[in-house]
Each structure stands twice: as C-alpha cells, then as structure tokens.
Scaffold this active site. Structure first.
Site, short mmCIF file in Angstrom:
data_model
loop_
_atom_site.label_atom_id
_atom_site.label_comp_id
_atom_site.label_asym_id
_atom_site.label_seq_id
_atom_site.Cartn_x
_atom_site.Cartn_y
_atom_site.Cartn_z
N HIS A 29 10.35 22.55 18.15
CA HIS A 29 10.12 23.96 18.44
C HIS A 29 10.76 24.89 17.41
CE1 HIS A 29 9.24 22.66 22.82
NE2 HIS A 29 8.16 22.62 22.06
N HIS A 52 -1.68 18.37 21.89
CA HIS A 52 -1.15 17.69 23.07
C HIS A 52 -0.28 18.69 23.82
CE1 HIS A 52 -2.13 14.43 20.24
NE2 HIS A 52 -2.23 13.63 21.28
N SER A 110 5.50 23.98 23.84
CA SER A 110 4.98 24.56 22.60
C SER A 110 3.87 25.59 22.83
CB SER A 110 4.50 23.45 21.65
OG SER A 110 3.60 22.57 22.29
N GLU A 128 -5.52 19.47 26.44
CA GLU A 128 -4.67 18.61 27.27
C GLU A 128 -5.57 17.77 28.17
OE1 GLU A 128 -2.17 16.38 28.98
OE2 GLU A 128 -1.44 17.75 27.42
N ASP A 153 -9.48 15.32 25.03
CA ASP A 153 -8.67 14.46 24.19
C ASP A 153 -8.34 15.19 22.89
OD1 ASP A 153 -7.83 11.60 23.22
OD2 ASP A 153 -9.21 12.34 21.70
N ASP A 174 1.42 16.30 18.44
CA ASP A 174 2.61 15.58 18.95
C ASP A 174 2.25 14.67 20.12
OD1 ASP A 174 2.07 17.82 20.52
OD2 ASP A 174 4.15 18.05 21.15
#
Length: 291
Positions: A29, A52, A110, A128, A153, A174
């Site tokens: 972050h 993600h 994030s 997500e 995805d 990530d």
C-alpha cells in the site's frame, strides 16, 4: 488452461481478511500510494485497475483479523509514529483518516485506498471472483460513479477492461500465490496487459517464502526483457526461518522516476519498525544482465 474444480475451490477459499494490515500490506500500500500520488502531479486523468480487489475494507474486530492478528506486526507498529519519510507518513495519515475515532477499527484494502485518492476526473476498476468479497466490494462502492466493480477472474478482467478510457494509470496485480498457476500465469498476463496498455505502471506483489523460488520468479521477467523494472522487498524475518512467509516484494514496471528514491528512504524505517533480527530490505533496478 482453465483451473480444475479442485484448483477453483482453492482460489475461491482465499480471503485476504485473514491477512489485512500485515507487513506485506504495508509495503504494497505504500508503493500503491506513491504511484498514485505521482500520477496526480499532472491534471490529466488516470485509471487504477485492481486485479485481485478483495472486499475493499476490513474490520479489525472481525473473526478473521482477530484469528491471525497479523495486523499487530504490520500497520499497528507504524500507527503512532511520525517518521518524517513522506511515503510512510502519507500512508499512515490515510489509514488514520479512515479511522476518525482515533482508534484502529478498520483497515482499507487497495481499492478503498485508491478510491480515497482519486480526483473527480480519475477512475478505478476492480475485479474480484470470490462471491462474498465481490458482494462486500460492490456494497462499498454502491453509487460511486468513479468506480467499476466486476465479478471476474483477474486475467479475464485484463482482457475485458484494458485498455481503459484514460492513457495514464496503474495496474495492481496481487494474487494469493496459493496455486502454482499464480506464478506460472503472471508473466503471460503481464505481457497481455502491456500489449493492451503500454503506458501504464504495473505493480506486482509477490511473497517471499522460499528464496530460490522467489529468485526464479523474478528472473523470468528479466529474461523476458521486460523493460524498466524496479524491485522493492521487505523481509521481516531471515530467509528460511521456518515461519511461513518471511517477506514480500513489489515488482514495478514503468515506475515513476521518483519511486526508487522514495522507497530507498522508506526502507530503513520500515526495517527498524517491522523487521526482526536478520530481516532485510531491498530496492533495486533490474536489468537483463542480472538474469
């Protein structure tokens, strides 16, 4: 190759809420904020794409965060310090702004960090796949016209959503790396993304659990001649300490020219506050000769 049913079950079992606010989140972050703040130096709009995204926000008193307590060795160790290092203090200030009661009750993921830094002209895209986290993320940004949330995805999201409307921006990647395919698919996914959006900054998070594995992961990017890469790593324990993830890193492609200097200033302070004896940090530009 699509995942097997077993692999898909593992993918959908991972919840970042167990790890929110840990030392890996601190590094990720801080780098994320530094990149976004650099993008804001120009008036032209930008887009942040988060592959993600997770739930976007995490409650400290939740069962998941209390079960692992990983935030105690991450954000909690920095919260009451003013380091005079811009990128660290900016991160701590942002977390405190999202906890106005004066006590750490929530930790922003994030997507929430990115959304809090956007200007009126900027945009955020989130993908997500986990059903529960997707619902929480959608609720978090309900009615926010600057934020697009898709149940998708990560790699499908890159195909479907890049390039965005704006030429400038960043992509945060990530995955959990709980599956072998997370390591294997990263470079092809990055190449695909860069073909679609060459002007973006790409920030790839990676865990450090086995040093040989980590170095092999990094070498594939060097051998592929991905240009202009900066590696930033924070290892809170010695390699092979036998205690799971000993550190994590960020591999940044097309980094802001100020990022290396800012992180070089930040890492000694992060090492002081977060690392045990034998921990170490790294800020290094990567070249083909290092493969």
């Amino acid at each position: 190759m699509p995942p097997t049913l077993f692999q898909a079950a593992i993918m959908l079992s991972y919840r970042h809420s167990y790890h929110a606010g840990n030392f890996a989140d601190v590094l990720k972050h801080i780098v994320q904020i530094a990149i976004i703040e650099y993008l804001k130096k120009k008036d032209k709009p930008f887009t942040v794409h988060d592959t993600h995204s997770g739930a976007g926000n995490y409650l400290i008193d939740s069962e998941h965060m209390q079960k692992t307590g990983e935030f105690h060795d991450g954000i909690e160790k920095l919260l009451d310090h003013r380091t005079e290092i811009g990128v660290i203090d900016q991160y701590v200030k942002l977390v405190k702004q999202l906890n106005p009661v004066g006590k750490l009750r929530e930790y922003p993921g994030s997507p929430r960090i990115a959304a809090s830094l956007l200007r009126e002209q900027d945009r955020l895209q989130c993908t997500e796949l986990h059903s529960t986290d997707y619902e929480l993320l959608s609720k978090l940004f309900a009615g926010n016209k600057q934020v697009r949330v898709e149940k998708m995805d990560a790699w499908q999201g890159i195909k479907a959503m890049l390039p965005p409307q704006h030429r400038r921006g960043m992509v945060l990647i990530d995955p959990s790396y709980e599956l072998e395919r997370d390591y294997r698919d990263m470079l092809p996914a990055l190449k695909m993304a860069m073909e679609r959006w060459a002007t973006a900054t790409y920030a790839i998070w990676y865990p450090v659990m086995d040093r040989n594995r980590t170095e092999s992961f990094i070498r594939q990017f060097i051998k592929a001649e991905i240009p202009n890469m900066l590696r930033v790593e924070l290892c809170v324990r010695p390699d092979a300490s036998g205690r799971g993830m000993t550190g994590s890193g960020m591999l940044v492609i097309n980094p802001p020219y100020t990022l290396a200097q800012h992180m070089a200033q930040a890492m000694p302070l992060l090492e002081k506050h977060l690392c045990e004896t034998g921990g170490h940090t790294l800020v290094k530009r990567l070249t083909e000769e290092q493969a």
